[in-house]
Write a protein that holds these residues in place. Structure first.
Motif, short mmCIF file in Angstrom:
data_model
loop_
_atom_site.label_atom_id
_atom_site.label_comp_id
_atom_site.label_asym_id
_atom_site.label_seq_id
_atom_site.Cartn_x
_atom_site.Cartn_y
_atom_site.Cartn_z
N PHE A 1 0.83 -1.20 0.00
CA PHE A 1 0.00 0.00 0.00
C PHE A 1 0.86 1.25 0.00
O PHE A 1 0.58 2.22 -0.72
N ALA A 2 1.93 1.24 0.79
CA ALA A 2 2.78 2.42 0.93
C ALA A 2 3.66 2.65 -0.30
O ALA A 2 4.06 3.80 -0.56
N THR A 3 4.00 1.60 -1.03
CA THR A 3 4.93 1.73 -2.14
C THR A 3 4.24 1.75 -3.51
O THR A 3 4.91 1.82 -4.54
N SER A 4 2.91 1.71 -3.51
CA SER A 4 2.14 1.74 -4.75
C SER A 4 1.07 2.82 -4.65
O SER A 4 0.73 3.27 -3.54
N ASN B 1 -4.36 -2.17 -5.61
CA ASN B 1 -5.56 -2.95 -5.88
C ASN B 1 -5.45 -3.73 -7.18
O ASN B 1 -5.95 -4.86 -7.29
N ALA B 2 -4.78 -3.14 -8.18
CA ALA B 2 -4.60 -3.84 -9.45
C ALA B 2 -3.72 -5.08 -9.27
O ALA B 2 -3.97 -6.12 -9.89
N TYR B 3 -2.68 -4.97 -8.44
CA TYR B 3 -1.86 -6.14 -8.14
C TYR B 3 -2.72 -7.26 -7.56
O TYR B 3 -2.63 -8.42 -7.98
N THR C 1 6.08 -12.22 -7.56
CA THR C 1 6.69 -11.85 -8.84
C THR C 1 6.11 -10.55 -9.39
O THR C 1 6.86 -9.63 -9.72
N ILE C 2 4.79 -10.47 -9.47
CA ILE C 2 4.21 -9.29 -10.12
C ILE C 2 4.34 -8.03 -9.26
O ILE C 2 4.41 -6.93 -9.79
N ALA C 3 4.39 -8.21 -7.94
CA ALA C 3 4.57 -7.06 -7.06
C ALA C 3 6.04 -6.74 -6.83
O ALA C 3 6.35 -5.78 -6.12
N SER C 4 6.92 -7.56 -7.41
CA SER C 4 8.39 -7.39 -7.22
C SER C 4 8.73 -7.28 -5.74
O SER C 4 9.49 -6.41 -5.32
N ASN C 5 8.12 -8.17 -4.97
CA ASN C 5 8.26 -8.11 -3.51
C ASN C 5 8.41 -9.53 -2.95
O ASN C 5 7.41 -10.21 -2.68
#
Length: 301
Positions: A108-111, A117-119, A156-160
Motif C-alpha cells: 500500500f505504501a509503495t504503490s 488494488n490492481a496487483y 513476482t508481479i509485485a516485485s516483492n
C-alpha cells in the motif's frame, strides 16, 4: 464496462460460453493432440466436479471519506466477483472485498492506491485462470495448492519477495467463496452446516443466541459521530489505533485520541456489561513494533 450490480443481475446467465481467462489445469504442448499438466500439486487434483468456465468482474466503490487504520487511509474499496461454471452446467459467483492496506501495508505504501488494488486483482485473475479445467471433489482439495501458486505469482508481479501471505489470501476470498457455492450446488446442499467437512464440524458446532454489533472507530471519526453511535444502541467500541508517523509520533497521537474518545464515553452507562461501563477494543493492526511501546499506551489507558 458493466457495473458489479449489472454483472450479478444480467451477466451470469450469459457467461456460460464466455470467458476471457484461458489456461488452467491442462497445458497445451507443442505436439498436436497432446497435453502436459504443469508440475504442481494443484494440477494433480482429480474429482467429479470439473470447472469449464471462469470469469471476473469488479467495481471500484468510493468511500464517503477516507478511512484511517493501520497507519494509512483508504479512499475506495474494490469489490470483486468471481464466476465459476462446471461441466454439468451449474455455476456460482463469489464476492470479495479487497483491502491492500490491511493485507500488506508495504504494498500500500509503495504503490498508488489503484496500483496496489490492481496487483491484488491480478492475483484473483491468475487463480481463476489456474482453476479452469481443474476437477475436484471438495474445495478443500484445491485451496492450499491454489494458494501456493497464487502467493508465488504475487511475489513476482509485485516485485516483492517479502509479500505477506495475507495479500494472496485476500485475493482468494471471492474465488474460495465461489468454489464452496459451486460445490454446494453440485452436491444439492442448501444448509451451511452441511458444507462443513466432518473433521471440522465439532469445531463449528457452537451456536450463539445473541450477537453484538461493534462500530469501527477509525482515526477520523469525530466525538459527535461517536456519541451518535452510542445513542443508536452500540455499546462495544472497536477503536483503531496505530496512527501514521514514527513509533513515538504514533504513540502520542493514539494517547491523545483515546483521551478524546474517553471524554465522550466515560459517563455513558450500558446494561450489557457487569460494571455498567462501555468496553473499548483496541485494534492496532500490528503497528506497535515493541511490547514496551504498547505497554506505554496501556498505561495511559
Amino acid at each position: 464496462m458493466a457495473s458489479r450490480r449489472e454483472f450479478i443481475r444480467t451477466g451470469i446467465g450469459a457467461l456460460g460460453g464466455i470467458s476471457f481467462l484461458h489456461g488452467g489445469c491442462v497445458r497445451t504442448s507443442n505436439k498436436p493432440n497432446e497435453t502436459t499438466p504443469p508440475a504442481s500439486s494443484l494440477f494433480a487434483t482429480k474429482g467429479d466436479i470439473r470447472i469449464t468456465n471462469v470469469n471476473l468482474q469488479f467495481e471500484r466503490e468510493p468511500l464517503l471519506r477516507p478511512f484511517g487504520f493501520k497507519g494509512g487511509y483508504l479512499s475506495e474499496l474494490w469489490q470483486v466477483i468471481s464466476f465459476l461454471e462446471s461441466d454439468s452446467g451449474q455455476h456460482a459467483i463469489g464476492l470479495g472485498t479487497q483491502s491492500v492496506l490491511w493485507s500488506d501495508s508495504t504494498v500500500f505504501a509503495t504503490s498508488s492506491e489503484a496500483g496496489g488494488n490492481a496487483y491484488m486483482l491480478a492475483l484473483t485473475e491468475h487463480a481463476l485462470k489456474l482453476l479452469k479445467n481443474c476437477s475436484f471433489s471438495s474445495p478443500m482439495d484445491l485451496i492450499e495448492p491454489l494458494y501456493e501458486e497464487v502467493f508465488k505469482y504475487g511475489k513476482t508481479i509485485a516485485s516483492n519477495p517479502a509479500l505477506r501471505e495475507t495479500f494472496a489470501l485476500n485475493a482468494l476470498v471471492s474465488v474460495d467463496n465461489a468454489l464452496w457455492l459451486l460445490y454446494a450446488k453440485e452436491r444439492g446442499m442448501t444448509n451451511f452446516d452441511d458444507l462443513i467437512p466432518p473433521e471440522y464440524q465439532s469445531t463449528f458446532s457452537t451456536k450463539h443466541e445473541k450477537l453484538a454489533a461493534m462500530p469501527l472507530i477509525s482515526y477520523n471519526v469525530t466525538p459527535k459521530e461517536l456519541r451518535k453511535e452510542v445513542e443508536m444502541g452500540y455499546f462495544f467500541m472497536k477503536v483503531k489505533i496505530g496512527q501514521p508517523g514514527t513509533q513515538e509520533e504514533m504513540l502520542e497521537k493514539d494517547k491523545k485520541r483515546l483521551t478524546e474518545i474517553h471524554d465522550v464515553l466515560k459517563e455513558i452507562p450500558t446494561p450489557y456489561t457487569k460494571n455498567g461501563k462501555l468496553p473499548y477494543y483496541f485494534d492496532a493492526n500490528g503497528r506497535y513494533e515493541t511490547k514496551d511501546l504498547f505497554y506505554r499506551f496501556l498505561e495511559h489507558a
